[in-house]
Design a protein around this motif. Structure first.
Motif, PDB file in Angstrom:
ATOM      1  N   ALA A  23     -18.319 -57.639  87.820  1.00 31.99           N
ATOM      2  CA  ALA A  23     -18.758 -58.743  86.965  1.00 31.99           C
ATOM      3  C   ALA A  23     -19.395 -59.873  87.759  1.00 31.99           C
ATOM      4  O   ALA A  23     -20.245 -60.598  87.233  1.00 31.99           O
ATOM      5  N   SER A  24     -19.017 -60.021  89.012  1.00 32.52           N
ATOM      6  CA  SER A  24     -19.570 -61.116  89.817  1.00 32.52           C
ATOM      7  C   SER A  24     -21.067 -60.967  90.053  1.00 32.52           C
ATOM      8  O   SER A  24     -21.756 -61.945  90.342  1.00 32.52           O
ATOM      9  N   THR A  25     -21.593 -59.755  89.908  1.00 35.99           N
ATOM     10  CA  THR A  25     -23.029 -59.551  90.123  1.00 35.99           C
ATOM     11  C   THR A  25     -23.870 -60.200  89.035  1.00 35.99           C
ATOM     12  O   THR A  25     -25.060 -60.427  89.238  1.00 35.99           O
ATOM     13  N   GLY A  26     -23.267 -60.497  87.874  1.00 33.25           N
ATOM     14  CA  GLY A  26     -24.024 -61.102  86.782  1.00 33.25           C
ATOM     15  C   GLY A  26     -23.773 -62.579  86.605  1.00 33.25           C
ATOM     16  O   GLY A  26     -24.075 -63.142  85.547  1.00 33.25           O
ATOM     17  N   ARG A  27     -23.266 -63.241  87.626  1.00 31.58           N
ATOM     18  CA  ARG A  27     -22.936 -64.662  87.521  1.00 31.58           C
ATOM     19  C   ARG A  27     -24.155 -65.513  87.193  1.00 31.58           C
ATOM     20  O   ARG A  27     -24.084 -66.451  86.394  1.00 31.58           O
ATOM     21  N   THR A  28     -25.301 -65.192  87.781  1.00 30.40           N
ATOM     22  CA  THR A  28     -26.498 -66.020  87.588  1.00 30.40           C
ATOM     23  C   THR A  28     -27.188 -65.757  86.259  1.00 30.40           C
ATOM     24  O   THR A  28     -28.190 -66.401  85.952  1.00 30.40           O
ATOM     25  N   PHE A  29     -26.675 -64.811  85.471  1.00 31.87           N
ATOM     26  CA  PHE A  29     -27.257 -64.558  84.152  1.00 31.87           C
ATOM     27  C   PHE A  29     -26.706 -65.507  83.091  1.00 31.87           C
ATOM     28  O   PHE A  29     -27.199 -65.520  81.967  1.00 31.87           O
ATOM     29  N   LEU A  30     -25.691 -66.282  83.445  1.00 30.11           N
ATOM     30  CA  LEU A  30     -25.043 -67.154  82.473  1.00 30.11           C
ATOM     31  C   LEU A  30     -25.913 -68.377  82.209  1.00 30.11           C
ATOM     32  O   LEU A  30     -26.421 -69.004  83.136  1.00 30.11           O
ATOM     33  N   GLY A  31     -26.078 -68.715  80.948  1.00 31.71           N
ATOM     34  CA  GLY A  31     -26.863 -69.882  80.582  1.00 31.71           C
ATOM     35  C   GLY A  31     -28.325 -69.552  80.357  1.00 31.71           C
ATOM     36  O   GLY A  31     -28.790 -68.439  80.618  1.00 31.71           O
ATOM     37  N   PRO A  32     -29.090 -70.522  79.852  1.00 27.64           N
ATOM     38  CA  PRO A  32     -30.494 -70.265  79.516  1.00 27.64           C
ATOM     39  C   PRO A  32     -31.415 -70.169  80.724  1.00 27.64           C
ATOM     40  O   PRO A  32     -32.448 -69.505  80.656  1.00 27.64           O
ATOM     41  N   MET A  33     -31.078 -70.825  81.824  1.00 25.96           N
ATOM     42  CA  MET A  33     -31.950 -70.820  83.004  1.00 25.96           C
ATOM     43  C   MET A  33     -31.441 -69.756  83.969  1.00 25.96           C
ATOM     44  O   MET A  33     -30.804 -70.038  84.977  1.00 25.96           O
ATOM     45  N   LYS A  34     -31.740 -68.516  83.645  1.00 30.09           N
ATOM     46  CA  LYS A  34     -31.196 -67.384  84.384  1.00 30.09           C
ATOM     47  C   LYS A  34     -31.995 -67.134  85.665  1.00 30.09           C
ATOM     48  O   LYS A  34     -33.181 -67.418  85.739  1.00 30.09           O
ATOM     49  N   SER A  35     -31.321 -66.570  86.648  1.00 35.50           N
ATOM     50  CA  SER A  35     -31.987 -66.112  87.863  1.00 35.50           C
ATOM     51  C   SER A  35     -32.295 -64.628  87.721  1.00 35.50           C
ATOM     52  O   SER A  35     -31.446 -63.856  87.284  1.00 35.50           O
ATOM     53  N   HIS A  36     -33.510 -64.269  88.074  1.00 31.01           N
ATOM     54  CA  HIS A  36     -33.921 -62.880  87.937  1.00 31.01           C
ATOM     55  C   HIS A  36     -33.452 -62.063  89.133  1.00 31.01           C
ATOM     56  O   HIS A  36     -33.172 -62.597  90.204  1.00 31.01           O
ATOM     57  N   LYS A  37     -33.391 -60.768  88.932  1.00 32.94           N
ATOM     58  CA  LYS A  37     -33.002 -59.849  89.996  1.00 32.94           C
ATOM     59  C   LYS A  37     -33.992 -58.688  90.027  1.00 32.94           C
ATOM     60  O   LYS A  37     -34.488 -58.249  88.986  1.00 32.94           O
ATOM     61  N   PHE A  38     -34.273 -58.205  91.230  1.00 34.12           N
ATOM     62  CA  PHE A  38     -35.094 -57.015  91.395  1.00 34.12           C
ATOM     63  C   PHE A  38     -34.188 -55.798  91.572  1.00 34.12           C
ATOM     64  O   PHE A  38     -33.257 -55.818  92.377  1.00 34.12           O
ATOM     65  N   ILE A  39     -34.463 -54.764  90.814  1.00 28.19           N
ATOM     66  CA  ILE A  39     -33.779 -53.489  90.980  1.00 28.19           C
ATOM     67  C   ILE A  39     -34.776 -52.521  91.604  1.00 28.19           C
ATOM     68  O   ILE A  39     -35.846 -52.259  91.039  1.00 28.19           O
ATOM     69  N   VAL A  40     -34.435 -52.003  92.777  1.00 33.22           N
ATOM     70  CA  VAL A  40     -35.343 -51.134  93.531  1.00 33.22           C
ATOM     71  C   VAL A  40     -34.787 -49.713  93.546  1.00 33.22           C
ATOM     72  O   VAL A  40     -33.614 -49.501  93.870  1.00 33.22           O
ATOM     73  N   ASP A  41     -35.612 -48.761  93.163  1.00 31.63           N
ATOM     74  CA  ASP A  41     -35.246 -47.350  93.199  1.00 31.63           C
ATOM     75  C   ASP A  41     -35.472 -46.830  94.614  1.00 31.63           C
ATOM     76  O   ASP A  41     -36.597 -46.847  95.122  1.00 31.63           O
ATOM     77  N   GLU A  42     -34.408 -46.373  95.272  1.00 29.59           N
ATOM     78  CA  GLU A  42     -34.527 -45.912  96.649  1.00 29.59           C
ATOM     79  C   GLU A  42     -35.376 -44.651  96.771  1.00 29.59           C
ATOM     80  O   GLU A  42     -35.961 -44.390  97.821  1.00 29.59           O
ATOM     81  N   ILE A  43     -35.440 -43.861  95.703  1.00 27.98           N
ATOM     82  CA  ILE A  43     -36.193 -42.604  95.768  1.00 27.98           C
ATOM     83  C   ILE A  43     -37.680 -42.856  95.605  1.00 27.98           C
ATOM     84  O   ILE A  43     -38.495 -42.384  96.404  1.00 27.98           O
ATOM     85  N   THR A  44     -38.055 -43.612  94.575  1.00 28.71           N
ATOM     86  CA  THR A  44     -39.480 -43.845  94.298  1.00 28.71           C
ATOM     87  C   THR A  44     -39.986 -45.148  94.902  1.00 28.71           C
ATOM     88  O   THR A  44     -41.203 -45.385  94.911  1.00 28.71           O
ATOM     89  N   ASN A  45     -39.077 -46.020  95.361  1.00 30.12           N
ATOM     90  CA  ASN A  45     -39.431 -47.337  95.888  1.00 30.12           C
ATOM     91  C   ASN A  45     -40.090 -48.226  94.839  1.00 30.12           C
ATOM     92  O   ASN A  45     -40.738 -49.216  95.178  1.00 30.12           O
ATOM     93  N   GLN A  46     -39.943 -47.871  93.586  1.00 23.86           N
ATOM     94  CA  GLN A  46     -40.448 -48.715  92.518  1.00 23.86           C
ATOM     95  C   GLN A  46     -39.398 -49.750  92.152  1.00 23.86           C
ATOM     96  O   GLN A  46     -38.199 -49.497  92.237  1.00 23.86           O
ATOM     97  N   SER A  47     -39.854 -50.926  91.742  1.00 20.14           N
ATOM     98  CA  SER A  47     -38.935 -52.007  91.412  1.00 20.14           C
ATOM     99  C   SER A  47     -39.208 -52.510  90.008  1.00 20.14           C
ATOM    100  O   SER A  47     -40.313 -52.369  89.481  1.00 20.14           O
ATOM    101  N   THR A  48     -38.184 -53.085  89.421  1.00 19.37           N
ATOM    102  CA  THR A  48     -38.316 -53.698  88.106  1.00 19.37           C
ATOM    103  C   THR A  48     -37.562 -55.008  88.104  1.00 19.37           C
ATOM    104  O   THR A  48     -36.596 -55.181  88.857  1.00 19.37           O
ATOM    105  N   LEU A  49     -38.017 -55.925  87.290  1.00 13.28           N
ATOM    106  CA  LEU A  49     -37.426 -57.249  87.219  1.00 13.28           C
ATOM    107  C   LEU A  49     -36.469 -57.296  86.036  1.00 13.28           C
ATOM    108  O   LEU A  49     -36.841 -56.937  84.916  1.00 13.28           O
ATOM    109  N   ILE A  50     -35.244 -57.730  86.271  1.00 10.47           N
ATOM    110  CA  ILE A  50     -34.253 -57.782  85.192  1.00 10.47           C
ATOM    111  C   ILE A  50     -33.685 -59.188  85.088  1.00 10.47           C
ATOM    112  O   ILE A  50     -33.703 -59.960  86.055  1.00 10.47           O
ATOM    113  N   CYS A  51     -33.207 -59.483  83.900  1.00  5.15           N
ATOM    114  CA  CYS A  51     -32.587 -60.791  83.681  1.00  5.15           C
ATOM    115  C   CYS A  51     -31.509 -60.672  82.611  1.00  5.15           C
ATOM    116  O   CYS A  51     -31.320 -61.585  81.815  1.00  5.15           O
TER     117      CYS A  51
END
Length: 711
Positions: A23-51
């Protein structure tokens, strides 16, 4: 099978520790001014932005039992409400830590379960007094206006860069009636009455970054021209634009899904955010600063309300709304278009151009369009082994007979357009393109239903079931264009718009130049849409900004100080009486610590406090003021009406957000609380973890092998 047994119910409960870590990984998602995170696929090296908590949990490799339980809990919340997952995830973490602290103080598990459960139930009952009925939302949100001095200082301080902040933008718009950039259209691809209201189309998002940093004092009742953008402003005069897609007068707008309407870009509510059939204020309050989605939602609400001809209370029909992400365009091109907008290949685009403005005969299929597809529940004959399902004595490639026969069926019924719920055979798609038949796969069920109602088409499972009554008429297709009339060529894919006369379907076209941001924009849009939907369904909302949680914290602390038995649970009643008061105080204080941590992190994430220590002191200060008031709920409601929940005079920018009010969903919020505590207590009451399968050697060689007993 070899098994390993591990005791997890020691003082350092392993399952609760795992919950807290996840649960600590989602601490910055709390509230309206969220911090974004990049999720990187180690196999394809493609990334996506999540919030969002949902996307993050989906991206994690949750192999543990606790992780899977957490994923199921968040997915259940997302499936039902589409909001509240970040709150759920955060409370799971802080309450896991709180329960571990109770275990370290030797509090029995039955006492923890009973007292925490009844404490939360008491909170849910206590906060009912804060609920605001929907018909009172406009009055509550308009109960105060920014003073002229505050407006003057605010506009002088915010400046160009400050207005890019969604919070500043909302405050700025409450006092400025801003027209959007007007783009004249010199020619239309279709002439007629439906084209008149599109003589001027506007960019869905005005370039607020170019707004001048200084405007005239609010006391000057004349409109102030803001240099650089053609935006007029006045805090006293409300202008109504008749040619704005988002802010036109509702009674004068014309919504048409015919091809004669130049791309059908919708008009919307008036320039006042109070507009949109009474939903304007509510949408803004539930948006939590997401200005792009607010404008799209205002257009949708205005369109649906006009179709309903004002009958009954305003509602949002989610079944009539779909989204389409178009990559390669600036986000300012996001808009709402009548009909079904989807991405097609260049070959399919050539077929669409061939259609011109011709009416199309449409076919709907509720399965896959492949040779091997069989409907759900289909059972082959037992004891029969199929060697070759379709013999082809004339030779040729496998499946050629099926391709030819299916193509012949479509051509015999003169079908031009096929919408398929599932996948489409690639070879069959190529065969149809050669025959100038447009086939679109992976179409949502609601879209099929909308086209069926508008064209009279009846969905079939197999092409062999096709008959004359299954084919609909009156559909049309064209390439989608931007609001300024420019065609969009993105190389590999092109957006196309498909519709029919009288179809209620709307597509929110979300544009972005960043591929990794597409999923984020779509999630934000659906979140706001479901917030508004559930608010209308509940008929009431909560004041936001931490107001409800502040009352919960005040209430739990008051309960902890009161003598009495902690609950009605039979197990707790059987505990020795001298323990009850001590356990009740410890457990309720642990529950309260979760609320306080929630508020502290919320203040930090919204930049209202520089540290959790400072935030905690601010929360304590408001608790003292609420207690001194005599009625914490009355104090909190008054602070909400003033727009100053959890704020004080030490705020760095007090005037910028003094009049901004945020609301939350009632059912979604309380259900997120219950699901979070239920998960924590479920993990608490597990006393063992039994692992079966071929992982014996892996566990033996792991650092935690000493914790297991091998059976």
């Amino acid at each position: 099978l070899p098994m390993a047994f591990r005791d997890v119910n020691a003082r350092r409960h392993i399952g609760l520790q795992q919950l807290s870590t996840l649960a600590s990984t989602g601490r910055t998602f709390l509230g309206p001014m969220k911090s974004h995170k990049f999720i990187v696929d180690e196999i394809t090296n493609q990334s996506t932005l999540i919030c969002s908590a949902v996307r993050m949990i989906e991206s994690l490799d949750l192999t543990s039992a606790v992780g899977q339980l957490l994923n199921e809990t968040i997915q259940a919340q997302n499936k039902e409400f589409k909001t509240g997952m970040s709150t759920l995830l955060f409370l799971v973490g802080v309450w896991s830590n709180a329960v571990v602290e109770c275990l370290q103080q030797n509090v029995p598990v039955p006492a923890i379960v009973s007292v925490m459960s009844e404490g939360l139930n008491s909170c849910c009952e206590r906060v009912q007094c804060l609920q605001i009925p929907i018909h009172d939302v406009k009055k509550e949100l308009c109960s105060s206006r920014v003073r002229p001095k505050a407006f003057e200082s605010k506009t002088a301080q915010v400046g160009c860069d400050g207005l890019k902040n969604p919070w500043n933008l909302l405050c700025f718009q409450r006092d400025i009636s801003a027209t959007e950039e007007v783009i004249p259209i010199n020619s239309c691809s279709h002439q007629g009455d439906d084209c008149n209201f599109n003589k001027f189309l506007v960019s869905p998002l005005a370039d607020f970054g170019s707004v001048a940093s200084v405007v005239k004092a609010a006391g000057d009742r004349s409109s102030s021209a803001l240099s650089g953008s053609g935006v007029t402003a006045s805090s006293w005069i409300t202008r109504k634009l008749t040619h704005s897609r988002h802010f036109s007068t509702l009674g004068k707008s014309h919504f048409s899904s015919q091809p004669g309407n130049f791309q059908g870009h919708l008009s919307g509510p008036s320039a006042d955010l109070c507009g949109c059939c009474g939903l304007g204020h509510l949408a803004v309050a539930l948006s939590h600063g997401n200005q792009t989605s607010v404008k799209l939602l205002q257009s949708i609400a205005a369109y649906q309300q006009e179709r309903a001809e004002g009958s009954g209370s305003p509602q949002i029909n989610i079944a009539e709304i779909v989204t389409c992400c178009v990559l390669g365009l600036p986000e300012s091109y996001s808009c709402v278009s009548p009909g079904f907008v989807t991405l097609v290949s260049p070959e399919q685009a050539r077929v669409i151009k061939h259609f011109a403005d011709k009416p199309l005969r449409i076919l709907l299929m509720n399965g896959d369009l492949t040779e091997q597809y069989r409907h759900l529940g289909f059972n082959r004959s037992p004891n029969v082994r199929t060697i070759l399902e379709h013999p082809n004595p004339q030779g040729g490639r496998a499946g050629d007979v099926w391709l030819s026969s299916m193509s012949d069926i479509l051509m015999s019924f003169e079908v031009n357009l096929v919408l398929v719920k599932g996948n489409v055979c690639k070879n069959f798609m190529e065969r149809c393109i050669a025959s100038r038949i447009l086939v679109i796969g992976c179409v949502a069920r609601d879209v099929l239903c909308a086209f069926g109602a508008a064209t009279g088409a009846q969905a079939v499972t197999y092409l062999s079931q096709l008959n004359a009554s299954s084919v609909g008429n009156g559909a049309w297709a064209e390439l989608w264009k931007t609001s300024d009339g420019r065609a969009v060529d993105l190389g590999e894919v092109l957006p196309a718009r498909i519709g029919a006369g009288g179809i209620p379907l709307l597509t929110a076209v979300l544009t972005t130049a960043l591929p990794s941001k597409a999923q984020l924009l779509e999630d934000q849009f659906w979140t706001l849409l479901y917030r508004l939907h559930h608010a209308l369904k509940d008929g009431k909302v909560f004041p936001g900004g931490g107001a409800v949680e502040l009352l919960c914290l005040s209430h739990i602390q008051a309960l902890a100080e009161q003598p009495g038995r902690p609950g009605n649970d039979k197990v707790v009643r059987e505990l020795p009486s001298p323990w009850l008061a001590e356990y009740k105080s410890i457990v309720l204080q642990a529950l309260a610590s979760g609320w306080k941590r929630y508020l502290s992190v919320l203040l930090c994430n919204t930049a209202k406090a520089s540290s959790e220590l400072e935030a905690g002191a601010s929360v304590d200060h408001h608790l003292q003021k609420a207690a001194a008031c005599g009625s914490p709920s009355a104090y909190i409601l008054e602070e909400f009406r003033r727009g100053r929940v959890l704020r004080d005079g030490s705020d760095p920018f007090p005037d910028q957000v003094a009049d901004l009010k945020v609301c939350d969903n009632v059912a979604a919020k309380t259900e997120a609380w219950r699901r979070a505590l239920d998960l924590v207590l479920l993990v608490l009451q597990t006393d063992a973890e039994i692992i079966t399968g071929p992982k014996r050697n892996q566990i033996l060689n792991s650092p935690v092998s000493s914790e297991f007993m091998f059976l």
